[in-house]
Write an enzyme that holds these catalytic residues in place. Structure first.
Site, PDB file in Angstrom:
ATOM      1  N   ARG A  79       6.434   5.079 -11.581  1.00 51.43           N
ATOM      2  CA  ARG A  79       7.800   4.591 -11.764  1.00 51.43           C
ATOM      3  C   ARG A  79       7.732   3.290 -12.547  1.00 51.43           C
ATOM      4  NH1 ARG A  79      11.149   1.003  -8.160  1.00 51.43           N
ATOM      5  NH2 ARG A  79      13.176   1.020  -9.206  1.00 51.43           N
ATOM      6  N   HIS A 123      16.029  -2.858 -14.487  1.00 53.60           N
ATOM      7  CA  HIS A 123      15.329  -3.596 -13.433  1.00 53.60           C
ATOM      8  C   HIS A 123      15.485  -5.086 -13.765  1.00 53.60           C
ATOM      9  CE1 HIS A 123      12.100  -3.016 -10.144  1.00 53.60           C
ATOM     10  NE2 HIS A 123      12.323  -4.313 -10.189  1.00 53.60           N
ATOM     11  N   GLU A 168      18.126  -1.906  -7.227  1.00 51.10           N
ATOM     12  CA  GLU A 168      18.566  -2.929  -6.272  1.00 51.10           C
ATOM     13  C   GLU A 168      19.751  -3.774  -6.752  1.00 51.10           C
ATOM     14  OE1 GLU A 168      15.212  -5.279  -4.995  1.00 51.10           O
ATOM     15  OE2 GLU A 168      14.200  -3.555  -4.107  1.00 51.10           O
ATOM     16  N   ASN A 294      14.131   1.343  -1.615  1.00 54.58           N
ATOM     17  CA  ASN A 294      13.049   0.353  -1.569  1.00 54.58           C
ATOM     18  C   ASN A 294      13.079  -0.309  -0.201  1.00 54.58           C
ATOM     19  OD1 ASN A 294      12.768   0.976  -4.260  1.00 54.58           O
ATOM     20  ND2 ASN A 294      13.512  -1.003  -5.028  1.00 54.58           N
ATOM     21  N   TYR A 296      10.876  -2.958   2.457  1.00 51.09           N
ATOM     22  CA  TYR A 296       9.772  -3.902   2.699  1.00 51.09           C
ATOM     23  C   TYR A 296       9.714  -4.384   4.143  1.00 51.09           C
ATOM     24  CZ  TYR A 296       9.032  -3.920  -2.274  1.00 51.09           C
ATOM     25  OH  TYR A 296       8.742  -3.515  -3.548  1.00 51.09           O
ATOM     26  N   GLU A 346       9.973   2.077  -3.699  1.00 46.80           N
ATOM     27  CA  GLU A 346       9.113   0.887  -3.562  1.00 46.80           C
ATOM     28  C   GLU A 346       8.800   0.664  -2.090  1.00 46.80           C
ATOM     29  OE1 GLU A 346      10.549  -2.799  -5.269  1.00 46.80           O
ATOM     30  OE2 GLU A 346      11.216  -1.766  -7.087  1.00 46.80           O
TER      31      GLU A 346
HETATM   32  C1  FCB Z   1      11.783  -5.689  -5.037  1.00 51.47           C
HETATM   33  C2  FCB Z   1      11.820  -5.587  -6.537  1.00 51.47           C
HETATM   34  C3  FCB Z   1      10.468  -5.572  -7.187  1.00 51.47           C
HETATM   35  C4  FCB Z   1       9.517  -6.528  -6.505  1.00 51.47           C
HETATM   36  C5  FCB Z   1       9.503  -6.289  -5.017  1.00 51.47           C
HETATM   37  C6  FCB Z   1       8.541  -7.161  -4.261  1.00 51.47           C
HETATM   38  O1  FCB Z   1      12.953  -6.271  -4.594  1.00 51.47           O
HETATM   39  O2  FCB Z   1      12.510  -4.438  -6.938  1.00 51.47           O
HETATM   40  O3  FCB Z   1      10.635  -5.871  -8.548  1.00 51.47           O
HETATM   41  O4  FCB Z   1       9.836  -7.826  -6.826  1.00 51.47           O
HETATM   42  O5  FCB Z   1      10.772  -6.490  -4.498  1.00 51.47           O
END
Ligand code: FCB
Length: 446
Positions: A79, A123, A168, A294, A296, A346
């Site tokens: 990607r 992006h 995002e 995405n 985290y 992500e």
């Molecule tokens: C996301 C972004 C990516 C990167 C990660 C850690 O928010 O899409 O570009 O910065 O975080």
């Protein structure tokens, strides 16, 4: 006892992700013009190490070697994003042949190596020329995006595994226009909500234009999503968590899947709510072929605003490691919305790491992070969520926005002085894992 991974569908796609500004460099080469991130990097104090994207991972000049590395790592999918100001320097009018050629070489190079290309159109690197006309706060910019999307889709669409419009939009609107810590560095909630509306509008309009042009690639959008939980069970924290969820999850999901913004959030916004034109929400609700998520960490909401739960394991970003949040999120989205197929576009973690004397990078923390989150995706699939693929963020250590080069998310280490790439233990583990998935061999255990 080691836990074994849950089963994944046979055709599940395993990949890695990057974005143009974070890796390409060649910021002013072959006709590329400035984007808002080039400008923002030159704002004193905006980037912690004072760095910029001028060279980054120099991917633009090292394309073939980087493609070979992806093949050697056994990636099935990659990607990436296209830099708008590389292919259309002013964001309107003339196209830059050399910029288009670069993405031709990238896409063809992936296909030649058996790697499926997943394109993201935006992006975060808006051509500066469009920011000079008001940027995303200006409704006209949505029309410029439609033109860009249609041109890219016509040219590349039959060679792409999918096209995502935006990455995002919450980050662009909130961090870029309300908190001012991302480009273009504005601080107005009113502007931020208008920007989020125009991003969503441009997404829907671009989908309609790409479909009308007969583009075959599946079309969708990528959202950052997370559970928001109250820090304490007080009414105050509970209300804050509900609002945080409204702003991050329901604002985007309700718009895309129900054609409306959530009423509690609109009430909270009051005069800061965006101005809509008749028909906008129907355009935004245009069905998508896939949804990119995405993930985290989760948000623990209280006082101060966002704090990781005490005692939790943290990454180098200070983000809590909370894999089950990914399962919870996916199950909840499936319960609340008519979801199309989902891709985890992500997921990954920053940890400070460096090659040892033998040149190996032992990133055990990242290995465990990835393994636990991949298992969490498997749990969501077992709970009937239609997840089709997973992309590690990121293939390379790269430019981490306001953190510059101080945070390393890569499964491949980059020495910025020499541009040497070194696959970390996580990359070697991921290669083995992908191969085992593909052959049905005994799966590596957690
Ligand atoms: C996301 C972004 C990516 C990167 C990660 C850690 O928010 O899409 O570009 O910065 O975080």
């Amino acid at each position: 006892m080691p836990t074994t991974f849950p089963d994944f569908p046979k055709d599940f796609v395993w990949g890695a992700a990057t974005s143009a500004f974070q890796i390409e460099g060649a910021a002013f080469t072959d006709g590329r013009a400035a984007s808002i991130w080039d400008t923002f990097c030159r704002t004193p104090g905006a980037i912690v190490d004072g760095s910029n994207g001028d060279i980054a991972c120099d991917h633009y000049h090292r394309l073939d070697a980087d493609l070979d590395l992806m093949r050697d790592l056994g990636l099935q999918a990659y990607r990436f994003s296209s830099a708008w100001s590389r292919v259309q320097p002013d964001g309107a009018g003339a196209w830059n042949q050399k910029g288009l050629d670069f993405y031709d070489r990238l896409v063809d190079g992936l296909l030649a190596r058996g790697i499926a290309p997943y394109l993201t159109l935006y992006h975060w690197d808006l051509p500066q020329a469009l920011q000079d006309q008001g940027g995303w706060a200006n409704r006209e910019v949505a029309l410029r995006f439609v033109d860009y999307a249609e041109t890219m889709a016509r040219r590349f669409g039959d060679r792409l595994a999918s096209i995502a419009t935006h990455n995002e939009p919450w980050v662009v609107a909130t961090l870029g226009h309300e908190q001012g810590i991302f480009a273009p560095g504005l601080k107005s909630r009113r502007t931020a909500t208008q920007v989020s509306h125009h991003l969503l509008l441009s997404h829907g309009m671009a989908l309609l234009a790409m479909r009308a042009a007969g583009v075959k690639a599946p079309l969708g959008i990528v959202l950052n999503q997370a559970p928001s939980v109250p820090a304490t069970e007080t009414d105050g924290d509970r209300a804050k968590a509900k609002l945080a969820d409204g702003l991050l999850v329901r604002w985007y999901m309700d718009a895309l899947f129900r054609g409306r913004y959530p009423s509690d959030v609109l009430l909270d916004l009051g005069d800061d709510a965006p101005e809509l034109h008749d028909g906008d929400m129907a355009i935004i609700r245009t069905p998508i072929d896939f949804l990119g998520i995405n993930y985290y960490t989760r948000s623990v909401v209280g006082e101060p605003a966002f704090t990781p739960a005490p005692g939790s394991e943290l990454t180098d970003m200070g983000w809590e490691v909370y894999p089950q949040g990914l399962t919870e999120l996916l199950v909840r989205l499936r319960r609340d919305y008519p979801l199309p197929p989902v891709y985890i576009t992500e997921n990954g973690a920053a940890f400070a790491d460096a090659p040892d004397a033998q040149g190996r990078v032992h990133d055990g923390d990242r290995c465990r992070y990835l393994q636990r989150h991949i298992a969490a995706v498997g749990d969501a699939i077992a709970a009937d969520v239609d997840v089709r693929g997973y992309f590690v963020w990121s293939l390379f250590d790269n430019f981490e926005w306001p953190f510059g080069y101080t945070k390393r998310f890569g499964i491949v280490h980059v020495d910025y002085a020499t541009q040497q790439r070194t696959p970390k233990d996580s990359a070697l583990w991921y290669r083995e894992f992908i191969a085992a998935q593909a052959t049905g061999a005994a799966r590596p255990t957690l």
